[in-house]
Design an enzyme around this catalytic site. Structure first.
Site: not given
Ligand code: NDP
Length: 479
Positions: A148, A151, A174, A176-177, A227-228, A230, A248, A282, A453
């Site tokens: 996750g 946000n 898992k 977000s941290e 994010s894109v 990730t 997503e 997002c 979803e």
């Molecule tokens: P991130 O992409 O930074 O992180 C998303 C999740 O992936 C976190 O739990 C993160 O862990 C984890 N992660 C990071 N690297 C890896 C990896 N290599 N393998 C597996 N998991 C990994 O996004 P944010 O948390 O910063 O969220 C913001 C982003 O999410 C924005 O781009 C937003 O648009 C998007 N978003 C999309 C939505 C949708 O439904 N389309 C809804 C909400 C947000 P950790 O954070 O602990 O490092």
């Protein structure tokens, strides 16, 4: 303030302490440490996946309506405890309590109700083939990993858990941290609602814990909200094991306002589409295209209304605009604001703010090639752009790698539907914005994601179809 859970992970129906690095949880408003967690070690991630694999078959063997009943009970518990859960969500994310009380767990409860209610309708097909016939069985995938963003942490956990569990999958989630607390509450609530131990588990950690989960041999599917960049990494890692994915991801969605739009409603939509949850959504419509005839009155009214926004303590029920989730994220948003100014765009209102707070910020005189127009900011920053005609605005709206959402405001019925058909986006809103009811599929096209979803469409992404051919006659071989 103390929001310390019994332990950091929830595995096999109980709280377990993490064996990895420390994971402090900060209240975004004050920076105060409200909980001190530990990450899962790599061994704990694989042990959790094994526990989920062992728990899944018995869960899948229940009648669907029994699985549905567990989800419905969980939804009822969430509703009873909404006030307490919403307060925790505010502490975890910094979002105003007036939002979390109505948006976060509420949306999670709706997902559990929707998929709980859908349980008994999940059937296969009967296919007549003359004398022979075939049928299909919709079967679970096995253990799904949910990862996750920060946000909407509890909503995201529910949106992933509900369709996965109702189909008879197990899940390892898992968060977000930045926001690890809500998912632990969901795990407790599901257990209390009757979910067998080990079917829904929570591991904590930074990106590398997500990466370990994505490549674990016991994981059949990965559903990521993030994010894109990730998404690219997780999709590639999942491909190694031919795992299913739902992605997503982010967006830079257009909100198009034609001259004939209802001005007040269009301004309201633009406000909600950019500043709700401090802009950390997002699907936000962050490129607001204004037709030449409505541009000035729209900007005047927008600036006037933003003068009255109440910024401050998120636990104050009157607060409308809270802090940014973390200092790192606030820094990224400020860098984008500075970039917009350096590129020549003007700030109509708002600006970089101070500390954890960035006020609602509106750019005018922006152009399509500026970074503030092209890249996702994920903060309270709206970029407005002028346009003249329909063909031009649809072309410019689509000139992006993202494709999560889009909106159009007009009183012209045919134009509204023509523009919605022409926009490259997973969701289009006509004369409204950012409503994501559980009944409606939600997801992106282009770089914004894969899969959907919510709605019955989500079931497709948490199940696989087995075909069973039934021979009713003899079998003849040529030799
Ligand atoms: P991130 O992409 O930074 O992180 C998303 C999740 O992936 C976190 O739990 C993160 O862990 C984890 N992660 C990071 N690297 C890896 C990896 N290599 N393998 C597996 N998991 C990994 O996004 P944010 O948390 O910063 O969220 C913001 C982003 O999410 C924005 O781009 C937003 O648009 C998007 N978003 C999309 C939505 C949708 O439904 N389309 C809804 C909400 C947000 P950790 O954070 O602990 O490092």
């Amino acid at each position: 303030m103390n929001a310390q859970p019994a332990a950091s992970l929830f595995v096999g129906g109980r709280f377990v302490e993490g064996e990895g690095a420390a994971l402090p949880v900060l209240y975004p408003y004050s920076g105060e440490e409200i909980a001190s967690l530990r990450e899962a070690s790599t061994d704990q991630v694989s042990a959790t996946c094994r526990i989920a694999v062992e728990a899944q078959p018995a869960w899948a063997a229940l009648a669907p309506v029994e699985r549905g009943r567990v989800l419905l009970r969980a939804a009822a518990i969430i509703r009873e405890r909404n006030a307490e859960l919403s307060r925790l969500e505010t502490l975890d994310t910094g979002k105003p309590i007036q939002e979390t009380l109505v948006a976060d767990w509420e949306s999670g409860a709706q997902a559990l109700e929707y998929f709980g209610g859908l349980a008994a309708t999940l059937t296969g097909q009967m296919i007549p083939l003359g004398q022979d016939w075939a049928y299909t069985r919709r079967e679970p995938l096995g253990v799904c990993a949910g990862i996750g963003a920060w946000n909407y942490p509890s909503q995201i956990a529910c949106w992933k858990a509900a369709p996965a569990l109702v189909m008879g999958n197990a899940m390892v989630f898992k968060p977000s941290e930045e926001t690890p607390l809500g998912a632990l509450k969901l795990a407790e609530i599901l257990l209390e609602a009757g979910l067998p131990a080990g079917v829904f588990n929570v591991v904590q950690g930074r990106g590398q814990v997500g990466a370990a989960l994505t490549t674990d041999p016991n994981i059949a599917k990965v559903s990521l909200t993030g994010s894109v960049p990730t998404g690219r990494r997780v999709y590639a890692a999942a491909a190694e094991g031919m795992r299913h994915v739902t992605m997503e991801l982010g967006g830079k969605s257009p909100l198009i306002v034609f001259d004939d739009a209802n001005l007040e409603h269009a301004v309201s939509a633009a406000v909600l589409a950019n500043f709700y949850s401090s802009g950390q959504i997002c699907s936000n419509g962050t490129r607001v295209f204004l037709q030449e005839g409505i541009r000035e009155p729209f900007l005047d009214r927008l600036a006037e209304r933003l003068r009255h926004v109440k910024i401050g303590d998120p636990l104050d029920p009157d607060t409308q605009h809270g802090p940014i989730v973390s200092a790192a994220q606030a820094g990224k948003i400020r860098a984008m604001i500075a970039d917009g100014q350096a590129a020549g765009a003007q700030i109509l209102c708002g600006g970089p703010g101070e500390g954890a707070f960035i006020p609602p910020t509106v750019f005018v005189d922006a152009t399509d090639d500026m970074t503030i127009t092209r890249d996702e900011i994920f903060g309270p920053v709206m970029t407005t752009l002028a346009f003249y005609d329909e063909e031009e605005v649809v072309r410019r709206a689509n000139a992006t790698g993202f494709g999560l959402a889009a909106g159009v405001f007009t009183q012209d019925l045919t134009r509204a539907h023509r523009v919605a058909a022409g926009l490259e986006a997973g969701t289009c809103w006509i004369n409204t914005y950012n409503l994501t009811p559980v009944e409606m599929p939600f997801g992106g096209v282009k770089m914004s994601g894969i899969g959907r979803e919510n709605s019955a469409a989500a079931i497709e992404h948490y199940s696989q179809v087995k075909s069973v051919y039934v021979g009713m006659g003899g079998v003849e071989a040529p030799y």
